[in-house]
Design a protein around this motif. Structure first.
Motif, PDB file in Angstrom:
ATOM      1  N   PHE B 199       0.859  -1.191   0.000  1.00  0.00           N
ATOM      2  CA  PHE B 199       0.000   0.000   0.000  1.00  0.00           C
ATOM      3  C   PHE B 199       0.887   1.229   0.000  1.00  0.00           C
ATOM      4  CE2 PHE B 199      -2.022  -3.535   2.069  1.00  0.00           C
ATOM      5  CZ  PHE B 199      -3.191  -3.649   1.329  1.00  0.00           C
ATOM      6  N   LEU B 200       0.683   2.094  -0.990  1.00  0.00           N
ATOM      7  CA  LEU B 200       1.437   3.331  -1.101  1.00  0.00           C
ATOM      8  C   LEU B 200       0.468   4.500  -0.976  1.00  0.00           C
ATOM      9  CD1 LEU B 200       3.194   1.138  -2.572  1.00  0.00           C
ATOM     10  CD2 LEU B 200       4.100   2.990  -3.974  1.00  0.00           C
ATOM     11  N   VAL B 201       0.925   5.560  -0.324  1.00  0.00           N
ATOM     12  CA  VAL B 201       0.113   6.767  -0.205  1.00  0.00           C
ATOM     13  C   VAL B 201       0.992   7.968  -0.525  1.00  0.00           C
ATOM     14  CG1 VAL B 201      -1.391   8.150   1.278  1.00  0.00           C
ATOM     15  CG2 VAL B 201      -1.211   5.675   1.666  1.00  0.00           C
ATOM     16  N   THR B 202       0.438   8.906  -1.269  1.00  0.00           N
ATOM     17  CA  THR B 202       1.121  10.177  -1.507  1.00  0.00           C
ATOM     18  C   THR B 202       0.176  11.313  -1.161  1.00  0.00           C
ATOM     19  OG1 THR B 202       2.216  11.592  -3.122  1.00  0.00           O
ATOM     20  CG2 THR B 202       0.418  10.226  -3.948  1.00  0.00           C
ATOM     21  N   ASP B 203       0.756  12.463  -0.805  1.00  0.00           N
ATOM     22  CA  ASP B 203      -0.077  13.646  -0.571  1.00  0.00           C
ATOM     23  C   ASP B 203      -0.237  14.471  -1.845  1.00  0.00           C
ATOM     24  OD1 ASP B 203       2.535  14.398  -0.668  1.00  0.00           O
ATOM     25  OD2 ASP B 203       2.556  15.492   1.236  1.00  0.00           O
ATOM     26  N   ALA B 204       0.279  13.963  -2.952  1.00  0.00           N
ATOM     27  CA  ALA B 204       0.100  14.679  -4.223  1.00  0.00           C
ATOM     28  C   ALA B 204      -1.372  14.671  -4.626  1.00  0.00           C
ATOM     29  CB  ALA B 204       0.946  14.018  -5.310  1.00  0.00           C
ATOM     30  N   ASP B 205      -1.724  15.617  -5.503  1.00  0.00           N
ATOM     31  CA  ASP B 205      -3.103  15.708  -5.991  1.00  0.00           C
ATOM     32  C   ASP B 205      -3.122  15.217  -7.437  1.00  0.00           C
ATOM     33  OD1 ASP B 205      -5.773  16.200  -6.199  1.00  0.00           O
ATOM     34  OD2 ASP B 205      -5.606  18.398  -6.215  1.00  0.00           O
ATOM     35  N   ILE B 206      -3.548  13.985  -7.635  1.00  0.00           N
ATOM     36  CA  ILE B 206      -3.484  13.349  -8.953  1.00  0.00           C
ATOM     37  C   ILE B 206      -4.806  12.642  -9.214  1.00  0.00           C
ATOM     38  CG2 ILE B 206      -2.266  11.645 -10.378  1.00  0.00           C
ATOM     39  CD1 ILE B 206       0.212  12.101  -8.662  1.00  0.00           C
ATOM     40  N   ALA B 207      -5.365  12.848 -10.397  1.00  0.00           N
ATOM     41  CA  ALA B 207      -6.653  12.247 -10.753  1.00  0.00           C
ATOM     42  C   ALA B 207      -6.517  10.727 -10.866  1.00  0.00           C
ATOM     43  CB  ALA B 207      -7.153  12.837 -12.073  1.00  0.00           C
TER      44      ALA B 207
END
Lengths: 413, 413
Positions: B199-207
């Motif tokens: 499981f990966l999480v980023t705080d970027a805003d990507i559709a």
């Protein structure tokens, strides 16, 4: 490396009858081993017809190339097999070695070089000194005798723990004929040793094209349905020779594989092929169990075979067998990874007669104790019903043990 | 089963930074293990976009079916992962368990059930008692905190000998973003335990569509280029969530994967994927060596990858590595059995910088001592040049040891 005989070895060996038209001899040429035979010469005093099936490897050994080139001639007078060196990945030197061996054999037997067939099993990448054959083949040709099958099987062994022999008889048009066979193989490639080799001879009189069709048909449910470790040798060779000596008893030569007079012969041939191929599985490196995996209800026979081989080649299924663990979850996993159509919710799985899973979940009536009893036996039948169609297949494999790792990993340490 | 940590484990663990927009909590629900955590809850307080890649098994687990069904919605508020039971091959009961877990999670977090994602790893075929989650998720939601990544990685372990974490940062249009990831996996299926989960999480805003394209592209040379034992889990799950919190710093939402502003992010994501996938290989059951297998000169990149995987999955190559044996004959064998075009007489093979074979035979200048030195290291680079085209690929695997057999075969004895 262990020197003990596989626990799955036959309890006794069949007595191999001499077979008209073929003589055999073995010798110690000192190719690699000490104090044992390492060369086999088979002599057909009159030309035998010949059929062959070879490795699918894209990197075949020099002897495989040599046999493939000779096969269209359809006639054999001599076969030379050595153990200890596979003559594989030996470049131009390998081709020189096959040429020299064929020349020596042709001179010894008195035939053309394209009537000679060769096979080698042993170390890959080591040049084979074919001059070692030149000194022994003349004498072997003189000594060769019909009653020497068991010794022949011993001369071609590498990591095998027992020689593999089989014989059957049948009638063709009322005339009795015999099929004798020998084989070697323990891993697909043993420690630096390549290969499954097998040589069958019959005294029946059968034309080359018919003989090839019989062999090609017979190999599918036998030698091509077994796996020890999923690894494919550069040198796998299976050949069938027909001396035609039964013509003396009035057997009319068979020209076509679909000749109805071949029915009993075909059945006997397939029995020899199955017997020898199972002996190879039962000598699988480190094996303590044999698994017979039957898949039914697949979309086609080909799909069933791919699913069965996916199960048979799964390291997790094979280690579970070694641990006598009725681990049907790993069977589900292996069905799922095969790539063939499967409906999780229609699957059913049996160990022996014990159904452990049905309709996509654990069988509510399943007795773990009963399934464990099945796993304690040497021979473990596994059945999987896919529930989709009419395709079926059966394949054979052995378990994966620490001894397999030791044989293949420890020998230099 | 050994309790010791893999000799290939990282010497130290990275410090995992909190990541805006996601909170984590773990709990001990007593699903199978005692005295350890076995449930992970990830909470996104605002909807995160989501991408996923799942097992190719035709018999996937109930949670995989559940995630696949929700993915088109593209929005996530909660992730529930448990270890100890895979909820695979559990039939209708399995679907009831995922439904109940999703309902409990949705109630705890305050979201729709199609904003929940689930993963389970552990025993196959055993019904999962989802009522055990109902009691803990409410409290976990309250306790969940941003600084809990290492504990999260520990809660999802099965036969893993160490938790797997990775983090990277990058800029998107001048705004700093972070990617955190956790993973578990040691065999493709451990003793009755399924699976690779990550499981990966980023705080970027990507559709969502762009996120899915990034993940699908990234998985090819990383998670899909490693193999421990060739066995494919029913439950493999890799998910990437983007919380979008970086929008607060002015990061403009990225709609398309080919947006040039994603270059650094893509590189960072691929580094996290590679780092985590190599950590899984290095925790391969019983592993003592990691092999990096590079194939060049194949007809295509796809052909190169199939050849590389044929080498990486060969039991004989893997046992040779365990024995520190520079056995290039087995590499030739594995190239030959891959089914891809190869010309025996053009092959070249290296262990580390030592060329052991060239032009279809042993390199005349090859030093066996130098090659043996390469094999003594923990990390062994193997290179094979096919000599036919421009296709290249690199895959990673570990050796096959007696410990692998013990872990997977002995545990019931």
């Amino acid at each position: 490396m262990s020197g003990s005989v596989s626990p799955l070895a036959p309890k006794s060996f069949v007595s191999m009858p001499p077979l008209r038209g073929v003589r055999l001899a073995t010798a110690s040429a000192g190719i690699k081993y000490k104090n044992r035979t390492d060369v086999l010469l088979m002599v057909f005093d009159r030309p035998a017809t010949v059929a062959g099936v070879f490795t699918r490897s894209k990197c075949p050994s020099a002897p495989v190339d040599f046999c493939r080139a000779n096969l269209p001639h359809g006639s054999a007078r001599a076969v030379v097999v050595n153990s200890g060196n596979a003559n594989a990945f030996t470049g131009l030197k390998g081709r020189h070695a096959t040429a020299l061996t064929a020349k020596s054999a042709a001179a010894a037997v008195g035939c053309a070089e394209n009537e000679v067939y060769l096979a080698s099993t042993g170390v890959i990448g080591e040049p084979l000194d074919a001059t070692k054959f030149a000194g022994v083949l003349d004498r072997m040709q003189v000594e060769a005798t019909g009653d020497f099958w068991f010794e022949a099987a011993k001369a071609i062994m590498t990591t095998d723990t027992y020689p593999k022999v089989s014989t059957r008889s049948a009638e063709i048009g009322g005339v009795a004929v015999t099929i004798n066979g020998i084989a070697k193989g323990a891993g697909m490639i043993a420690p630096d040793m390549a290969t499954m080799l097998s040589f069958l001879v019959t005294d029946a009189d059968i034309a080359p094209a018919a003989l090839q069709a019989l062999l090609s048909d017979g190999v599918g449910p036998t030698f091509n349905s077994m796996t020890v470790d999923s690894d494919t040798s550069t040198s796998d060779t299976l050949m069938l020779f027909a001396t035609g000596a039964a013509a003396e008893d009035g057997q009319a030569r068979i020209e076509r594989a679909d000749d109805p007079r071949l029915a009993a012969f075909r059945a006997a041939l397939n029995e020899v092929l199955k017997d020898l191929s199972l002996q190879v599985v039962r000598d699988g490196e480190g094996a303590t169990k044999m698994l017979e995996i039957t898949v039914t209800g697949a979309e086609s026979d080909a799909a069933a075979k791919r699913i069965a081989l996916s199960i048979a080649n799964s390291p997790l299924v094979k280690t579970a067998a070694a641990g006598e663990d009725a681990n049907w979850g790993r069977i589900v996993m292996a069905v799922g990874k095969s790539g063939e159509m499967a409906d999780r919710d229609r699957l059913a799985i049996w160990f022996g007669d014990i159904r452990v899973a049905v309709n996509g979940e654990r069988d509510p009536d399943y007795s773990e104790a009963a399934a464990s009893d099945v796993m304690k036996a040497q021979d473990i039948p596994v059945k999987v019903d896919i529930g989709l169609g009419a395709g079926t297949a059966t394949v054979w494999t052995c378990d994966l043990t620490k001894e397999y790792v030791a044989i293949n990993g420890d020998y230099r340490s």
